[in-house]
Enzyme design. Structure first.
Site, mmCIF file in Angstrom:
data_model
loop_
_atom_site.group_PDB
_atom_site.id
_atom_site.type_symbol
_atom_site.label_atom_id
_atom_site.label_comp_id
_atom_site.label_asym_id
_atom_site.label_seq_id
_atom_site.Cartn_x
_atom_site.Cartn_y
_atom_site.Cartn_z
ATOM 1 N N ASP A 27 24.737 -4.694 -25.702
ATOM 2 C CA ASP A 27 23.926 -4.146 -26.784
ATOM 3 C C ASP A 27 22.550 -4.802 -26.864
ATOM 4 O O ASP A 27 21.902 -4.784 -27.914
ATOM 5 C CB ASP A 27 24.651 -4.284 -28.124
ATOM 6 C CG ASP A 27 24.964 -5.737 -28.468
ATOM 7 O OD1 ASP A 27 24.751 -6.608 -27.605
ATOM 8 O OD2 ASP A 27 25.415 -5.986 -29.604
ATOM 9 N N HIS A 58 6.905 -9.580 -1.743
ATOM 10 C CA HIS A 58 7.313 -9.472 -3.138
ATOM 11 C C HIS A 58 8.458 -10.437 -3.440
ATOM 12 O O HIS A 58 9.471 -10.073 -4.030
ATOM 13 C CB HIS A 58 7.699 -8.029 -3.483
ATOM 14 C CG HIS A 58 6.520 -7.115 -3.565
ATOM 15 N ND1 HIS A 58 6.633 -5.742 -3.568
ATOM 16 C CD2 HIS A 58 5.185 -7.372 -3.625
ATOM 17 C CE1 HIS A 58 5.429 -5.200 -3.642
ATOM 18 N NE2 HIS A 58 4.537 -6.173 -3.680
ATOM 19 N N ASP A 112 1.103 -14.845 -6.893
ATOM 20 C CA ASP A 112 0.601 -13.511 -7.232
ATOM 21 C C ASP A 112 1.102 -13.223 -8.637
ATOM 22 O O ASP A 112 2.294 -12.994 -8.846
ATOM 23 C CB ASP A 112 1.128 -12.491 -6.222
ATOM 24 C CG ASP A 112 0.509 -11.106 -6.384
ATOM 25 O OD1 ASP A 112 0.038 -10.796 -7.487
ATOM 26 O OD2 ASP A 112 0.517 -10.334 -5.399
ATOM 27 N N ASP A 140 -4.300 -8.887 -12.166
ATOM 28 C CA ASP A 140 -3.572 -9.002 -10.894
ATOM 29 C C ASP A 140 -4.375 -9.909 -9.962
ATOM 30 O O ASP A 140 -5.339 -9.466 -9.340
ATOM 31 C CB ASP A 140 -3.380 -7.613 -10.283
ATOM 32 C CG ASP A 140 -2.533 -7.637 -9.023
ATOM 33 O OD1 ASP A 140 -2.035 -8.711 -8.649
ATOM 34 O OD2 ASP A 140 -2.378 -6.562 -8.408
ATOM 35 N N HIS A 149 0.156 -4.706 4.544
ATOM 36 C CA HIS A 149 -0.015 -3.945 3.306
ATOM 37 C C HIS A 149 -1.454 -3.464 3.183
ATOM 38 O O HIS A 149 -2.320 -3.798 3.993
ATOM 39 C CB HIS A 149 0.384 -4.788 2.088
ATOM 40 C CG HIS A 149 -0.390 -6.069 1.946
ATOM 41 N ND1 HIS A 149 -1.685 -6.120 1.490
ATOM 42 C CD2 HIS A 149 -0.041 -7.358 2.196
ATOM 43 C CE1 HIS A 149 -2.100 -7.377 1.457
ATOM 44 N NE2 HIS A 149 -1.111 -8.146 1.890
ATOM 45 N N HIS A 151 -5.575 -1.467 -4.296
ATOM 46 C CA HIS A 151 -4.922 -0.415 -5.068
ATOM 47 C C HIS A 151 -5.609 -0.312 -6.418
ATOM 48 O O HIS A 151 -6.269 -1.247 -6.883
ATOM 49 C CB HIS A 151 -3.417 -0.687 -5.236
ATOM 50 C CG HIS A 151 -3.076 -1.983 -5.914
ATOM 51 N ND1 HIS A 151 -3.182 -2.166 -7.279
ATOM 52 C CD2 HIS A 151 -2.625 -3.165 -5.422
ATOM 53 C CE1 HIS A 151 -2.809 -3.389 -7.594
ATOM 54 N NE2 HIS A 151 -2.477 -4.033 -6.482
ATOM 55 N N HIS A 186 -0.068 -1.061 -10.336
ATOM 56 C CA HIS A 186 -0.372 -0.097 -9.285
ATOM 57 C C HIS A 186 -0.698 1.200 -10.013
ATOM 58 O O HIS A 186 0.171 2.046 -10.220
ATOM 59 C CB HIS A 186 0.800 0.065 -8.318
ATOM 60 C CG HIS A 186 1.076 -1.170 -7.521
ATOM 61 N ND1 HIS A 186 2.345 -1.556 -7.144
ATOM 62 C CD2 HIS A 186 0.247 -2.125 -7.022
ATOM 63 C CE1 HIS A 186 2.290 -2.687 -6.453
ATOM 64 N NE2 HIS A 186 1.022 -3.047 -6.381
ATOM 65 N N GLU A 203 -7.286 -7.474 -1.853
ATOM 66 C CA GLU A 203 -6.246 -8.465 -1.575
ATOM 67 C C GLU A 203 -5.877 -8.555 -0.096
ATOM 68 O O GLU A 203 -4.756 -8.207 0.290
ATOM 69 C CB GLU A 203 -5.003 -8.184 -2.416
ATOM 70 C CG GLU A 203 -4.499 -6.746 -2.377
ATOM 71 C CD GLU A 203 -3.298 -6.552 -3.283
ATOM 72 O OE1 GLU A 203 -2.275 -7.224 -3.066
ATOM 73 O OE2 GLU A 203 -3.395 -5.734 -4.214
ATOM 74 N N TYR A 262 0.170 -13.154 7.161
ATOM 75 C CA TYR A 262 1.514 -13.696 7.010
ATOM 76 C C TYR A 262 2.082 -13.914 8.410
ATOM 77 O O TYR A 262 2.352 -12.946 9.133
ATOM 78 C CB TYR A 262 2.388 -12.728 6.216
ATOM 79 C CG TYR A 262 1.676 -12.191 4.998
ATOM 80 C CD1 TYR A 262 1.699 -12.874 3.785
ATOM 81 C CD2 TYR A 262 0.923 -11.008 5.082
ATOM 82 C CE1 TYR A 262 1.015 -12.397 2.680
ATOM 83 C CE2 TYR A 262 0.235 -10.523 3.984
ATOM 84 C CZ TYR A 262 0.275 -11.221 2.786
ATOM 85 O OH TYR A 262 -0.411 -10.747 1.696
ATOM 86 N N ARG A 310 -2.543 -15.050 0.881
ATOM 87 C CA ARG A 310 -3.198 -13.880 0.299
ATOM 88 C C ARG A 310 -4.164 -14.370 -0.769
ATOM 89 O O ARG A 310 -3.869 -15.319 -1.494
ATOM 90 C CB ARG A 310 -2.170 -12.918 -0.308
ATOM 91 C CG ARG A 310 -2.773 -11.655 -0.887
ATOM 92 C CD ARG A 310 -1.736 -10.563 -1.170
ATOM 93 N NE ARG A 310 -0.735 -10.924 -2.151
ATOM 94 C CZ ARG A 310 0.531 -11.215 -1.877
ATOM 95 N NH1 ARG A 310 0.958 -11.238 -0.613
ATOM 96 N NH2 ARG A 310 1.389 -11.521 -2.842
ATOM 97 N N GLU A 346 -6.610 -12.604 -3.831
ATOM 98 C CA GLU A 346 -6.790 -11.302 -4.494
ATOM 99 C C GLU A 346 -7.655 -11.439 -5.735
ATOM 100 O O GLU A 346 -7.439 -12.310 -6.576
ATOM 101 C CB GLU A 346 -5.424 -10.737 -4.887
ATOM 102 C CG GLU A 346 -5.466 -9.433 -5.640
ATOM 103 C CD GLU A 346 -4.083 -8.959 -6.046
ATOM 104 O OE1 GLU A 346 -3.931 -7.770 -6.369
ATOM 105 O OE2 GLU A 346 -3.144 -9.793 -6.052
#
EC number: 3.4.11.9
Length: 441
Positions: free
Chosen positions: A39, A244, A261, A272, A351, A355, A362, A384, A388, A405, A407
């Site tokens: 609940d 991710h 990130d 972001d 990637h 975006h 996104h 970004e 890798y 990365r 960004e």
């Protein structure tokens, strides 16, 4: 305070009405509550399209925009009734009496009466705009109203003959940010930048990734951003190669990098940012060599993004920088042009470069084939680049397991772009200086 005014929401509703056919109604439904377990519900997060037109953060709500003809239109909100017992347990409700003044709608009706009221609002119209398939409960309500109209010909009831999905129109509207939206996004960027700076200052070998996650969320909360705009990524060592990665449970080791990130949600809008830095405050030579390629890619993108360019065009320049840099390090071997033609960079940069950013991290809006849409002022997007190097990659050993990365978030302006997240450092020497200074305090 940076926030969206009531007048802005009214302008958005009017802009949608102007694109609707005469004799039509648009139905925009609130997000339902989502059960976490038993609940208990997840913290409520409004549907971004509904929020875009109302700024109203309650479930069980529907916005109805009715366009009778080119000069007559009105708005109706269905929302929950005031209920003293429910409000003691679960919090205040706006109710019907306060909604017109608070939200700028023409009138408000009880959501509990929608099955008795909606079909009457749709009676005699030609077109209904509805995002069919988005929410099952919404489809049930709409289909029930239409069925009543279809079966009510003897009572002079007529149903709209056409249903149109409003999402393509609305998502094109959302792609172009107003000055008020840009101000909120700028604040989201500032808060997110402060959180990343805090993470750099607090980081020490032996801490766990979730410790930095906690520092970041603490900084969000300190500045009025209750929630992250997406699941925070804190990936140290080889975890930085997982795009991710959200487990955030490993110990951060001396000599490793940590890739963060993370972005806050502020007044519904997303920040972001990604930054990658050494856990001990000092880049190794191999880490610095990869980092410099990514940083050059970012800085080049920031110079190139302006009206008239496209994500596709700028990505092409970034790929050339990356391939050239990887060839110099011996990670790739061969002619740069041939390697680009072979997409030889894809195992290391898999990637997209950018975006859209807005109410969703996104964000919505058409990109065009291969992201070839020409950029215009008011568009907000991320930049970004990343590299890798998998732990088992067949490359010189010193580069294996490095994931980097960087960004930032930008808004396209009339003359170029504004970096909304420039206040958090990204040059290696500035990162090292910040982390050294923090350790002396």
């Amino acid at each position: 305070m940076s926030e969206i005014s009531r007048q802005e929401f009214q302008r958005r509703r009017q802009a949608l009405v102007e694109q609707m056919q005469p004799g039509s109604a648009a139905l925009i439904f609130a997000a339902p509550e989502v059960t976490r377990s038993a609940d208990s519900e997840y913290p409520y997060r409004q549907n971004s399209d509904f929020w875009y037109f109302t700024g109203f953060n309650e479930p069980e709500a529907v916005l109805v925009l009715i366009k009778s003809d080119d000069t007559h239109n009105h708005s109706v909100l269905f929302n929950r009734v005031r209920d003293l017992t429910a409000e003691i347990w679960f919090g205040r409700r706006l109710g019907q009496d306060a909604a017109p003044e608070k939200l700028g709608v023409d009138r408000a009706l009880a959501f509990s009466e929608i099955n008795q009221q909606l079909y009457q609002l749709l009676n005699g119209l030609d077109v209904v705009y509805h995002a069919q398939g988005e929410y099952a409960y919404a489809d049930v309500i709409v289909n029930s109203a239409l069925e009543k109209l279809r079966k009510g010909s003897r009572q002079n009831l007529t149903a709209p003959a056409t249903m149109i999905d409003w999402r393509p129109v609305v998502h094109e509207m959302r792609l172009f940010k107003s000055p008020e939206e840009i101000a909120v996004l700028r604040r989201a960027g500032e808060i997110t930048a402060m959180a990343h700076t805090r993470a750099m200052e607090k980081c020490r070998p032996g801490m766990f990734e979730y410790h930095l996650e906690g520092e970041i969320h603490h900084e969000f909360n300190r500045h009025g951003a209750r929630y992250p705009s997406y699941n925070t990524i804190v990936g140290s060592g080889e975890n930085g190669c997982i795009l991710h990665y959200t487990e955030n449970e490993c110990e951060m080791r001396d000599g490793d990098l940590v890739l963060i990130d993370a972005g806050c949600e502020y007044k519904g809008y997303a920040g972001d940012i990604t930054r990658t830095f050494p856990v001990n405050g000092k880049f190794t030579q191999a880490q610095r060599e990869i980092y410099d390629i990514v940083l050059e890619s970012l800085e080049t993108s920031l110079r190139l993004y302006r009206p008239g360019t496209s994500i596709l065009e700028v990505t092409g320049e970034v790929v050339r920088i990356m391939v050239s840099g990887l060839v110099k390090l011996g990670i790739l071997k061969g002619d740069v042009d041939e390697l680009i033609a072979q997409n030889a960079h894809r195992p290391f940069f898999m990637h997209g470069l950018s975006h859209w950013l807005g109410l969703d991290v996104h964000d919505v809006g058409v990109y065009g084939q291969d992201r070839s849409r020409i950029l215009e002022p008011g568009m907000v997007l991320t930049v970004e680049p990343g590299l890798y190097i998998a732990p088992d990659a067949e490359v010189p050993e010193q580069y294996r397991g490095i994931g980097i990365r960087i960004e930032d978030d930008i808004v396209i302006t009339e003359t170029g772009n504004e970096n909304l997240t420039a206040s958090v450092v990204k040059k290696p020497e500035e990162i090292e200086a910040l982390m050294v200074a923090a350790r002396k305090q």
